[in-house]
Design a protein around this motif. Structure first.
Motif, PDB file in Angstrom:
ATOM      1  N   VAL A 210      40.725 -15.639  58.440  1.00  0.00           N
ATOM      2  CA  VAL A 210      39.331 -16.209  57.176  1.00  0.00           C
ATOM      3  C   VAL A 210      39.895 -16.662  55.789  1.00  0.00           C
ATOM      4  CG1 VAL A 210      37.455 -15.344  56.121  1.00  0.00           C
ATOM      5  CG2 VAL A 210      37.876 -14.893  58.356  1.00  0.00           C
ATOM      6  N   LEU A 211      41.245 -15.964  55.250  1.00  0.00           N
ATOM      7  CA  LEU A 211      41.595 -16.709  54.479  1.00  0.00           C
ATOM      8  C   LEU A 211      42.332 -17.859  54.122  1.00  0.00           C
ATOM      9  CD1 LEU A 211      44.181 -13.908  53.237  1.00  0.00           C
ATOM     10  CD2 LEU A 211      41.804 -14.118  52.026  1.00  0.00           C
ATOM     11  N   ARG A 212      42.647 -17.897  55.839  1.00  0.00           N
ATOM     12  CA  ARG A 212      43.698 -19.711  55.918  1.00  0.00           C
ATOM     13  C   ARG A 212      42.491 -20.792  56.642  1.00  0.00           C
ATOM     14  NH1 ARG A 212      47.440 -16.939  59.726  1.00  0.00           N
ATOM     15  NH2 ARG A 212      48.932 -16.015  57.786  1.00  0.00           N
ATOM     16  N   GLY A 213      41.094 -20.068  56.649  1.00  0.00           N
ATOM     17  CA  GLY A 213      39.739 -21.082  56.202  1.00  0.00           C
ATOM     18  C   GLY A 213      39.364 -21.694  58.054  1.00  0.00           C
ATOM     19  N   ARG A 214      39.930 -20.294  58.593  1.00  0.00           N
ATOM     20  CA  ARG A 214      39.905 -21.383  60.192  1.00  0.00           C
ATOM     21  C   ARG A 214      38.427 -20.414  60.630  1.00  0.00           C
ATOM     22  NH1 ARG A 214      45.327 -18.489  62.982  1.00  0.00           N
ATOM     23  NH2 ARG A 214      46.959 -20.111  61.529  1.00  0.00           N
ATOM     24  N   ARG A 215      37.741 -19.800  60.268  1.00  0.00           N
ATOM     25  CA  ARG A 215      36.870 -19.630  60.246  1.00  0.00           C
ATOM     26  C   ARG A 215      35.535 -19.147  58.845  1.00  0.00           C
ATOM     27  NH1 ARG A 215      35.068 -13.908  61.480  1.00  0.00           N
ATOM     28  NH2 ARG A 215      37.151 -13.194  61.641  1.00  0.00           N
ATOM     29  N   PHE A 216      34.164 -18.586  59.369  1.00  0.00           N
ATOM     30  CA  PHE A 216      33.606 -18.431  58.349  1.00  0.00           C
ATOM     31  C   PHE A 216      33.569 -16.634  58.310  1.00  0.00           C
ATOM     32  CE2 PHE A 216      29.757 -16.628  56.468  1.00  0.00           C
ATOM     33  CZ  PHE A 216      29.257 -18.126  55.449  1.00  0.00           C
ATOM     34  N   GLY A 217      33.838 -15.653  57.363  1.00  0.00           N
ATOM     35  CA  GLY A 217      34.000 -14.485  57.897  1.00  0.00           C
ATOM     36  C   GLY A 217      33.421 -13.399  56.621  1.00  0.00           C
ATOM     37  N   ASN A 218      33.933 -11.638  56.682  1.00  0.00           N
ATOM     38  CA  ASN A 218      33.334 -11.310  55.882  1.00  0.00           C
ATOM     39  C   ASN A 218      34.724 -10.426  55.278  1.00  0.00           C
ATOM     40  OD1 ASN A 218      31.325 -10.010  58.904  1.00  0.00           O
ATOM     41  ND2 ASN A 218      30.778  -9.898  55.879  1.00  0.00           N
ATOM     42  N   LEU A 219      34.521 -10.365  53.291  1.00  0.00           N
ATOM     43  CA  LEU A 219      36.002 -10.019  53.010  1.00  0.00           C
ATOM     44  C   LEU A 219      35.346  -9.574  51.492  1.00  0.00           C
ATOM     45  CD1 LEU A 219      35.076 -13.938  52.434  1.00  0.00           C
ATOM     46  CD2 LEU A 219      37.862 -13.520  52.054  1.00  0.00           C
ATOM     47  N   VAL A 220      36.141  -8.215  51.909  1.00  0.00           N
ATOM     48  CA  VAL A 220      35.684  -7.072  51.056  1.00  0.00           C
ATOM     49  C   VAL A 220      35.849  -7.484  49.301  1.00  0.00           C
ATOM     50  CG1 VAL A 220      35.872  -4.839  50.358  1.00  0.00           C
ATOM     51  CG2 VAL A 220      35.568  -5.635  53.107  1.00  0.00           C
ATOM     52  N   LEU A 221      35.582  -6.769  48.661  1.00  0.00           N
ATOM     53  CA  LEU A 221      36.059  -7.443  47.349  1.00  0.00           C
ATOM     54  C   LEU A 221      35.427  -6.360  46.843  1.00  0.00           C
ATOM     55  CD1 LEU A 221      34.638  -9.956  44.239  1.00  0.00           C
ATOM     56  CD2 LEU A 221      34.784  -6.454  43.875  1.00  0.00           C
ATOM     57  N   VAL A 222      36.901  -5.255  45.886  1.00  0.00           N
ATOM     58  CA  VAL A 222      37.650  -3.802  45.003  1.00  0.00           C
ATOM     59  C   VAL A 222      37.298  -4.249  44.333  1.00  0.00           C
ATOM     60  CG1 VAL A 222      38.843  -1.764  45.725  1.00  0.00           C
ATOM     61  CG2 VAL A 222      37.931  -3.226  47.637  1.00  0.00           C
ATOM     62  N   ALA A 223      37.010  -3.501  43.207  1.00  0.00           N
ATOM     63  CA  ALA A 223      37.231  -2.908  41.554  1.00  0.00           C
ATOM     64  C   ALA A 223      36.934  -2.120  41.205  1.00  0.00           C
ATOM     65  CB  ALA A 223      36.085  -4.085  41.033  1.00  0.00           C
ATOM     66  N   ALA A 224      37.662  -2.430  39.830  1.00  0.00           N
ATOM     67  CA  ALA A 224      38.241  -0.746  39.597  1.00  0.00           C
ATOM     68  C   ALA A 224      38.442  -0.965  37.837  1.00  0.00           C
ATOM     69  CB  ALA A 224      38.654   0.383  40.125  1.00  0.00           C
ATOM     70  N   HIS A 225      39.056   0.077  36.930  1.00  0.00           N
ATOM     71  CA  HIS A 225      39.436   0.059  36.278  1.00  0.00           C
ATOM     72  C   HIS A 225      41.028   0.816  36.268  1.00  0.00           C
ATOM     73  CE1 HIS A 225      36.599  -2.108  33.928  1.00  0.00           C
ATOM     74  NE2 HIS A 225      35.689  -0.830  33.322  1.00  0.00           N
ATOM     75  N   ARG A 226      41.140   1.155  37.157  1.00  0.00           N
ATOM     76  CA  ARG A 226      42.670   2.108  37.263  1.00  0.00           C
ATOM     77  C   ARG A 226      43.378   1.542  38.487  1.00  0.00           C
ATOM     78  NH1 ARG A 226      41.664   5.610  41.874  1.00  0.00           N
ATOM     79  NH2 ARG A 226      39.549   5.809  42.462  1.00  0.00           N
ATOM     80  N   PRO A 227      44.543   1.988  39.014  1.00  0.00           N
ATOM     81  CA  PRO A 227      45.004   1.254  40.286  1.00  0.00           C
ATOM     82  C   PRO A 227      44.077   1.504  41.205  1.00  0.00           C
ATOM     83  CG  PRO A 227      47.157   1.687  38.514  1.00  0.00           C
ATOM     84  CD  PRO A 227      44.986   2.348  38.183  1.00  0.00           C
ATOM     85  N   VAL A 228      44.314   0.673  42.252  1.00  0.00           N
ATOM     86  CA  VAL A 228      44.021   1.482  43.602  1.00  0.00           C
ATOM     87  C   VAL A 228      44.938   1.276  44.816  1.00  0.00           C
ATOM     88  CG1 VAL A 228      42.775   0.635  46.131  1.00  0.00           C
ATOM     89  CG2 VAL A 228      41.654   0.011  43.774  1.00  0.00           C
ATOM     90  N   ASP A 229      45.622   2.695  46.216  1.00  0.00           N
ATOM     91  CA  ASP A 229      46.234   2.776  46.802  1.00  0.00           C
ATOM     92  C   ASP A 229      46.211   1.698  47.101  1.00  0.00           C
ATOM     93  OD1 ASP A 229      48.273   4.200  48.500  1.00  0.00           O
ATOM     94  OD2 ASP A 229      46.784   5.773  49.128  1.00  0.00           O
ATOM     95  N   THR A 230      47.021   0.526  46.727  1.00  0.00           N
ATOM     96  CA  THR A 230      47.108  -0.412  48.299  1.00  0.00           C
ATOM     97  C   THR A 230      48.136  -0.205  48.861  1.00  0.00           C
ATOM     98  OG1 THR A 230      49.060  -1.857  46.613  1.00  0.00           O
ATOM     99  CG2 THR A 230      46.587  -2.052  46.184  1.00  0.00           C
TER     100      THR A 230
END
Length: 281
Positions: A210-230
């Protein structure tokens, strides 16, 4: 108890169908106008079938120590997949779920009832309107899975909406959203720019294809005021059948590029998916 027979019913926003899974005794797929909306296993609510739902579940797993109850607000309900998951993995959580389609609610309540005393309160209302009246700093997590048909509505895609979400979250709260787009990612880029204006930490999760533009798809957005455990998050999504990437920092800035935050008056829905992108064969 739900019978293992397909059900079709007219709801407020189309035709809903509940289809039994032949491989799992009490598992069901919910579709609306042919587009898959939710998958629920009544015997195993911790099972997340859809790829994007698993990614949302992975985020919910890392936002707090395992098993710790959370106060959650869900905008968009479907068959209540994630509220059931959170109730199973974090017992004692208090959850509000907002869904605009009353007849869909009635179908889900009738055929796929929630367990007693599970801590989930259901509200039939418009997501943006309900959010505007929600108490300040009342939620640990806000999960947005709001779709009108197969598109994210404009009313939940603006700076005003992002600020309302931030108001309702506690200081260490986390916002999660299911989005849909394809290259050149005009919609997702604008959403990332919008939430970066309001929150200190923003990242996106998606399959490389999806990120490379090969197909339409879902993306999950995450937002916070603190670091997320990536680190923990990346470990979980790498183990999925269809691994995804966590995009943050410089890579996220590159993805956003020159996109600007979206004012309410300029907000637009996510793009129409290509024919068959989210439909059953």
């Amino acid at each position: 108890m739900a019978e293992s027979t397909a059900v079709s019913r007219t709801v407020d926003r189309g035709t809903a169908r509940l289809l039994p899974d032949v491989d799992r005794a009490r598992a069901w797929l919910l579709t609306v106008d042919g587009a898959p909306q939710s998958y629920v296993d009544l015997d195993a609510p911790e099972h997340l079938e859809f790829e994007y739902t698993r990614r949302l579940g992975h985020v919910l797993d890392v936002v707090a120590p395992p098993g710790l109850p959370l106060d959650a607000l869900h905008l968009g309900g479907g068959a209540l997949t994630l509220p059931r998951y959170l109730a199973a993995t974090r017992p004692g959580s208090r959850q509000d779920v907002v869904e605009v389609d009353r007849r869909l609610w009635e179908l889900v309540a009738e055929r796929l009832p929630l367990p007693d005393a599970c801590g989930v309160a259901l509200h039939v209302a418009n997501a943006r309107a309900w959010l505007a009246d929600a108490p300040e700093k009342s939620a640990d997590v806000l999960v947005a899975d709001v779709f009108g048909g197969a598109r994210v509505p404009a009313e939940v895609a603006s700076l005003g909406y992002a600020r309302e979400a931030e108001r309702v979250l506690r200081g260490d709260g986390v916002y999660l959203a299911n989005l849909a787009d394809a290259t050149p990612f005009a919609f997702v880029r604008s959403q990332l720019a919008t939430f970066r204006t309001v929150f200190e930490e923003v990242l996106v999760i998606a399959e490389p294809g999806v990120l490379r533009g090969r197909r339409f798809g879902n993306l999950v957005l995450v937002a916070a005021h603190r670091p997320v455990d990536t680190v923990g998050l990346s470990r979980r999504i790498a183990a999925d059948a269809f691994p995804a990437r966590v995009v943050r920092g410089d890579a996220l800035r590159d993805l956003v590029g020159g996109a600007a935050p979206v004012r309410d008056e300029d907000a637009v829905p996510s793009p129409e998916p290509p024919e068959g992108a989210f439909r059953l064969c």
